[in-house]
Scaffold this motif. Structure first.
Motif, PDB file in Angstrom:
ATOM      1  N   ASP A   1      29.103 -18.396 -36.074  1.00  0.00           N
ATOM      2  CA  ASP A   1      28.539 -17.927 -34.807  1.00  0.00           C
ATOM      3  C   ASP A   1      29.619 -17.763 -33.746  1.00  0.00           C
ATOM      4  N   LEU A   2      30.619 -18.647 -33.774  1.00  0.00           N
ATOM      5  CA  LEU A   2      31.707 -18.534 -32.802  1.00  0.00           C
ATOM      6  C   LEU A   2      32.486 -17.243 -33.008  1.00  0.00           C
ATOM      7  N   ILE A   3      32.807 -16.939 -34.258  1.00  0.00           N
ATOM      8  CA  ILE A   3      33.525 -15.691 -34.554  1.00  0.00           C
ATOM      9  C   ILE A   3      32.686 -14.480 -34.143  1.00  0.00           C
ATOM     10  N   ALA A   4      31.394 -14.534 -34.491  1.00  0.00           N
ATOM     11  CA  ALA A   4      30.505 -13.416 -34.138  1.00  0.00           C
ATOM     12  C   ALA A   4      30.374 -13.284 -32.625  1.00  0.00           C
ATOM     13  N   GLY A   5      30.280 -14.423 -31.916  1.00  0.00           N
ATOM     14  CA  GLY A   5      30.136 -14.379 -30.469  1.00  0.00           C
ATOM     15  C   GLY A   5      31.343 -13.786 -29.780  1.00  0.00           C
ATOM     16  N   VAL A   6      32.540 -14.188 -30.209  1.00  0.00           N
ATOM     17  CA  VAL A   6      33.763 -13.632 -29.623  1.00  0.00           C
ATOM     18  C   VAL A   6      33.864 -12.139 -29.923  1.00  0.00           C
ATOM     19  N   THR A   7      33.551 -11.773 -31.162  1.00  0.00           N
ATOM     20  CA  THR A   7      33.629 -10.359 -31.564  1.00  0.00           C
ATOM     21  C   THR A   7      32.673  -9.499 -30.749  1.00  0.00           C
ATOM     22  N   VAL A   8      31.411  -9.942 -30.672  1.00  0.00           N
ATOM     23  CA  VAL A   8      30.406  -9.166 -29.937  1.00  0.00           C
ATOM     24  C   VAL A   8      30.716  -9.181 -28.444  1.00  0.00           C
ATOM     25  N   GLY A   9      31.197 -10.321 -27.930  1.00  0.00           N
ATOM     26  CA  GLY A   9      31.500 -10.404 -26.509  1.00  0.00           C
ATOM     27  C   GLY A   9      32.555  -9.408 -26.072  1.00  0.00           C
ATOM     28  N   ILE A  10      33.576  -9.222 -26.906  1.00  0.00           N
ATOM     29  CA  ILE A  10      34.630  -8.259 -26.569  1.00  0.00           C
ATOM     30  C   ILE A  10      34.061  -6.850 -26.453  1.00  0.00           C
ATOM     31  N   VAL A  11      33.053  -6.553 -27.278  1.00  0.00           N
ATOM     32  CA  VAL A  11      32.438  -5.227 -27.245  1.00  0.00           C
ATOM     33  C   VAL A  11      31.422  -5.118 -26.116  1.00  0.00           C
ATOM     34  N   VAL A  12      30.659  -6.189 -25.877  1.00  0.00           N
ATOM     35  CA  VAL A  12      29.562  -6.144 -24.914  1.00  0.00           C
ATOM     36  C   VAL A  12      30.069  -6.005 -23.479  1.00  0.00           C
ATOM     37  N   ILE A  13      31.209  -6.583 -23.156  1.00  0.00           N
ATOM     38  CA  ILE A  13      31.702  -6.539 -21.773  1.00  0.00           C
ATOM     39  C   ILE A  13      31.907  -5.096 -21.289  1.00  0.00           C
ATOM     40  N   PRO A  14      32.724  -4.292 -21.966  1.00  0.00           N
ATOM     41  CA  PRO A  14      32.844  -2.900 -21.502  1.00  0.00           C
ATOM     42  C   PRO A  14      31.565  -2.093 -21.722  1.00  0.00           C
ATOM     43  N   GLN A  15      30.845  -2.417 -22.797  1.00  0.00           N
ATOM     44  CA  GLN A  15      29.615  -1.676 -23.079  1.00  0.00           C
ATOM     45  C   GLN A  15      28.573  -1.910 -22.003  1.00  0.00           C
ATOM     46  N   GLY A  16      28.421  -3.165 -21.576  1.00  0.00           N
ATOM     47  CA  GLY A  16      27.442  -3.475 -20.539  1.00  0.00           C
ATOM     48  C   GLY A  16      27.752  -2.760 -19.237  1.00  0.00           C
ATOM     49  N   MET A  17      29.018  -2.736 -18.847  1.00  0.00           N
ATOM     50  CA  MET A  17      29.382  -2.035 -17.612  1.00  0.00           C
ATOM     51  C   MET A  17      29.142  -0.537 -17.743  1.00  0.00           C
ATOM     52  N   ALA A  18      29.415   0.010 -18.934  1.00  0.00           N
ATOM     53  CA  ALA A  18      29.181   1.447 -19.147  1.00  0.00           C
ATOM     54  C   ALA A  18      27.695   1.774 -19.045  1.00  0.00           C
ATOM     55  N   TYR A  19      26.838   0.932 -19.622  1.00  0.00           N
ATOM     56  CA  TYR A  19      25.400   1.175 -19.564  1.00  0.00           C
ATOM     57  C   TYR A  19      24.864   1.021 -18.135  1.00  0.00           C
ATOM     58  N   ALA A  20      25.465   0.116 -17.350  1.00  0.00           N
ATOM     59  CA  ALA A  20      25.048  -0.018 -15.954  1.00  0.00           C
ATOM     60  C   ALA A  20      25.361   1.261 -15.182  1.00  0.00           C
TER      61      ALA A  20
END
Length: 372
Positions: free
Chosen positions: A70-89
């Protein structure tokens, strides 16, 4: 009730009735039927409440092996979600920090009631595009919120969350099982074309040309793109090279996985992290190019993102906002439900497990209520 007497006579069994056949049927009453079929029992109530929180079935078995994954998955997804979330906003016509807020609060709440193993609850492309349309429709009626459109978005989120959660609580989420697959495919394809065509002008840099409305109908945006193509600038070089690099890394990792299958997992993680790598690389390039031109950058940048949770708070819900967005509520509910359930089912099918649509609706409802 029939009573019979059996007796043996010369090795045979004879049946001798003791009297006339009688059958007594109890008098039916509405209260007894309701008590038997509608009113929940104590055990049924406890079972229902437990079913609202599926994590109770596995949380006590959580271990370090799961934690590392879960830690590996969380770091991996987090790196993608940060720019993605701002783009969707930005796609939803909101300041980019709201994409970060929604991504953080969504994943913090979603897991409590969800049955999907791999969904990261937060801003999504299609609904962000729809929210932009809703805000464009509502703001002329609510001019006092012209500088704070997130108040309208927060009210809409709470109302949608309550409606969707009610659908799940009353266990009528089975209706999503009857949504035709071709209809979902057509919806997702049309939405993807709409979003892509709306973002191409920003990628190419001609979205700021006078008279170019990137929120217009898709065919108009497509036609006007060539009309204003002479206004493309340095943004096109940044956008196209970044896009090329994303697909080049994806193709390269796919080829390398087939060429060296013993390192397939390594190439999988490289492919997954490619978005974060590209963002970091171009952030460095932007810093080197624009550090002495912050007031007049050479190409478009996000600029200042407020620190902390400055805009988070209790959402405003009033009759004026509700009346302004009421006409768009049915379409918003349909998009919210279809987009989430279709994504959850797709991942479940790939990972060989099933989801409970009712629980997914409850989870997404809670996410919208507490993280608007």
């Amino acid at each position: 009730m029939v009573r019979e007497l059996f007796k043996r006579n010369r090795g045979t069994r004879d049946v001798e009735p003791l009297g006339p056949v009688e059958y007594i049927e109890p008098v039916a009453s509405t209260s007894e039927w309701l008590k038997e079929h509608v009113v929940p029992t104590r055990s049924g109530t406890v079972s229902y409440v437990k079913s609202l929180f599926p994590f109770l079935t596995w949380i006590y078995r959580y271990n370090w092996v799961w934690f590392v994954g879960d830690l590996i998955a969380g770091v991996t997804v987090g790196i993608v979600v940060i720019p993605q979330g701002m783009a969707y906003a930005k796609l939803a016509s909101l300041p980019p920090e709201f994409g970060l807020y929604s991504s953080f609060v969504g994943v913090a709440i979603y897991w409590l009631s969800a049955t999907s193993h791999v969904i990261s609850a937060g801003p999504v492309a299609v609904f962000s595009s729809l929210l932009s349309v809703i805000l464009e429709h509502a703001l002329p009626q609510l001019p006092e919120y012209a500088d704070t459109p997130w108040i309208i978005a927060g009210c809409l989120s709470v109302v949608l969350g309550c409606i969707v959660m009610a659908i799940g609580l009353f266990r009528i989420g089975f209706i999503v099982d009857f949504i035709p697959l071709p209809a979902i495919a057509a919806f997702m394809t049309g939405s993807a074309l709409n979003i892509a065509m709306g973002q191409i002008p920003t990628l190419m840099g001609n979205n700021t040309a006078d008279g170019y409305n990137t929120r217009a109908a898709t065919y108009l945006v497509f036609g006007n793109f060539f009309k204003y193509i002479k206004h493309c600038d340095l943004n096109a070089a940044i956008g196209l090279t970044a896009l090329f690099m994303l697909y080049a890394v994806r193709w390269g990792c796919g080829y390398a996985s087939r060429r060296w299958p013993q390192h397939k997992k390594t190439f999988f993680f490289i492919n997954t992290l490619r978005s974060g790598f590209v963002i970091l690389l171009y952030t460095l390039i932007s810093f080197l190019v624009n550090r002495n031109h912050r007031d007049d950058p050479k190409f478009s940048i996000l600029k200042t993102i407020p620190r902390g949770f400055q805009h988070m708070g209790v959402p405003v819900v009033n009759s004026r906002i509700l009346s302004a967005v009421a006409a768009k509520l049915p379409s918003a509910i349909i998009v919210l439900v279809i987009e989430h359930i279709s994504i959850a089912k797709s991942f479940a099918r790939l990972s060989n497990y099933t989801i409970d649509p009712n629980q997914e609706l409850i989870a997404i409802g809670l996410t919208n209520i507490f993280g608007p």
